[in-house]
Design a protein around this motif. Sequence first.
Motif: not given
Lengths: 384, 384
Positions: A2-24
């Motif tokens: 799991k990764v916790l990102v401070y800030g919940s805008g589009q950059l966090a959203q795009m990190m979420y979408l990029a991380a999910a395939p790695l199982g993160v």
Amino acid sequence: MKVLVYGSGQLAQMMYLAAAPLGVIVSAVDVFTETVVDPVSKKPTGVSLSQAIYDASAITIEFEHVPEHLLLEADKSGKLYPNVASILAGADRVREKVLLSKNKIPNCDYLIINHVDQLDGVVAALGEKVIFKASRDGYDGYGQWRISTAAELLALRHEFSLLDLKKVPLIAEKMMQFEREISLLGARSKDGRVVCFSLAENLHHEGQLHVSVAPITKLSDTLQQKANDIFATLATSMEYVGVLAVELFQCGEELYVNEIAPRVHNSGHWTQQGCSTSQFEQHIRAVLGLPLGSTEVIGVSAMVNIIGCTTFNRDLIGIPNVHLHWYGKEVRVKRKMGHINVIADSHANLGLKLKQLIEFLPLEHFPKLEGEATRLQKSSGFVY
Amino acid sequence: MKVLVYGSGQLAQMMYLAAAPLGVIVSAVDVFTETVVDPVSKKPTGVSLSQAIYDASAITIEFEHVPEHLLLEADKSGKLYPNVASILAGADRVREKVLLSKNKIPNCDYLIINHVDQLDGVVAALGEKVIFKASRDGYDGYGQWRISTAAELLALRHEFSLLDLKKVPLIAEKMMQFEREISLLGARSKDGRVVCFSLAENLHHEGQLHVSVAPITKLSDTLQQKANDIFATLATSMEYVGVLAVELFQCGEELYVNEIAPRVHNSGHWTQQGCSTSQFEQHIRAVLGLPLGSTEVIGVSAMVNIIGCTTFNRDLIGIPNVHLHWYGKEVRVKRKMGHINVIADSHANLGLKLKQLIEFLPLEHFPKLEGEATRLQKSSGFVY
């Protein structure tokens, strides 16, 4: 993981979408309510912030203006990347300038103004064309001011005397005559490995990024290497971990650092389709201590921001190699609503494709696009 | 826009990740509990199924064995794509065979067995090498049986006599001597436009897909066109909307349809990195009536399934152009846990890269990989 990102805008959203395939799985912190939210739906996950800090394998940020008490709390976990000093250097122009000077990295000449009396020396030191910037953002009365004559400076003296310059100094910066604004994104791993993306060329309008093109036109190996060296010096000196953005002015073959952003950056969005590894995945890899990915380009990319506008023809995704990224936010004037990545096999064909794209867009919201399309069409530059 | 997917496995998850950048939110239905869940976390969204049906702009499936009462309920909304008949054709081998025959599409010779007495005619009609398949999956006592002699068939007669062949017939199919198994994925839009992805070559082991390579080696325009024509005939005849997978046997320059899957398909996962538009995004575009995307390939791809295994070296993502897709499921024997997409600029270099990849994998779980790497390395085929 799991990764916790401070800030919940589009950059966090795009990190979420990029991380999910790695199982993160990425969660985000809404720093105003101090709530842990899903980065896409923005709905609370029901997990407390302290639990989320405990659960995370790594903690990071999507913007540098995270309240300092939150940064320090996150830092106590030993899992915050990049480190606090790097984040603060991105949030405070005085720290940033000190960092650049310490590392002998070319940047615009400047003075730090802690008292109005120092204004007397500005023109002698920097000339008459000067830009004044608050050292930190978000303070009442602060902003940016440009002067072209000593008389204009005199007129600002009263306004500046009302500011608490001891607490929040101003930076007086010589306005450079530069050819273009470019940026270099790269990443540094926990074990000190540095990789850089290709240089991007950035077109701004009223202080906002509108279009990025990567690789830049007229790219020489020397220029890329010069930028990579600046990046490596900075990132290493900061003991930086993660993706770092360096904004540069190009004057001839010289590069001057304008500013740095200790995070993934709008001028790196082209990597989502234009690069073997996106900046978002790269950042997640770096902060988790995973191997960094290849930064090989896949063609020539343009990134077009959609700003303050929802009234475009969404059928633009029917153009081959045109990719929409929509953030799902409510529209406001000057708000970044999404972006469009366009890929081609040469700068000239990229220009052609932007011309096709223009048919789907209300041009008043895309003031830089037509000119850039024309410029690229005429370019005999990079062929993939 | 919202899309509701029946089924909440990795295919729904990958649809979610592909749809989010378009501003499309995908929810999934756990068809066993009839609960609406987040396709990544699998947690209930708190929205009732009927509300989710109401909210959706389109409804689709990730597997063809959705209970029929759920399909019919979804269909009442007028938003279900592909249509119920197409889904049922994928779930029922009798319907599938009727569809193929009706459209004069070459497929393996077969008989439908509704009564054990029909077994007497099997060898005369199909020869001694025959495979028997349940027409529908998931019924006790059913499975697949292969025979090579008339005597073996005789031995099965008693077992077959215990089945309710009126309700769930068997398909007796002539075992073909084919050179290789390939698949064609494509999409049909609401307005009847058809686009096809490049042909993929599939290696199976114990009934499961292990490796896909796309484009296939020794690909001729004629063969791709033949497959595209089969696809267009089928999809048009079914009034299909969405991504459809057609599994084929190649015998010389002839193609025989083995089976169809009315959904995104494991043999199309390579499109995530290997194609301008992934099969997941393409399906979402199709069911929402958005323009279809380009199916242009980006290099030569291999997709390697990770089956029943978690003990591989995750540093494999450090190999340039190697991309992990992890589903986040608990490990079970023969369970698909994730897949790896590998991209190169030629089949030979793809083979080389698979050789590099092998160093990170426990080969007992990847029985097809080494042979395929060697075969590709020797291939003088496709160069991107």
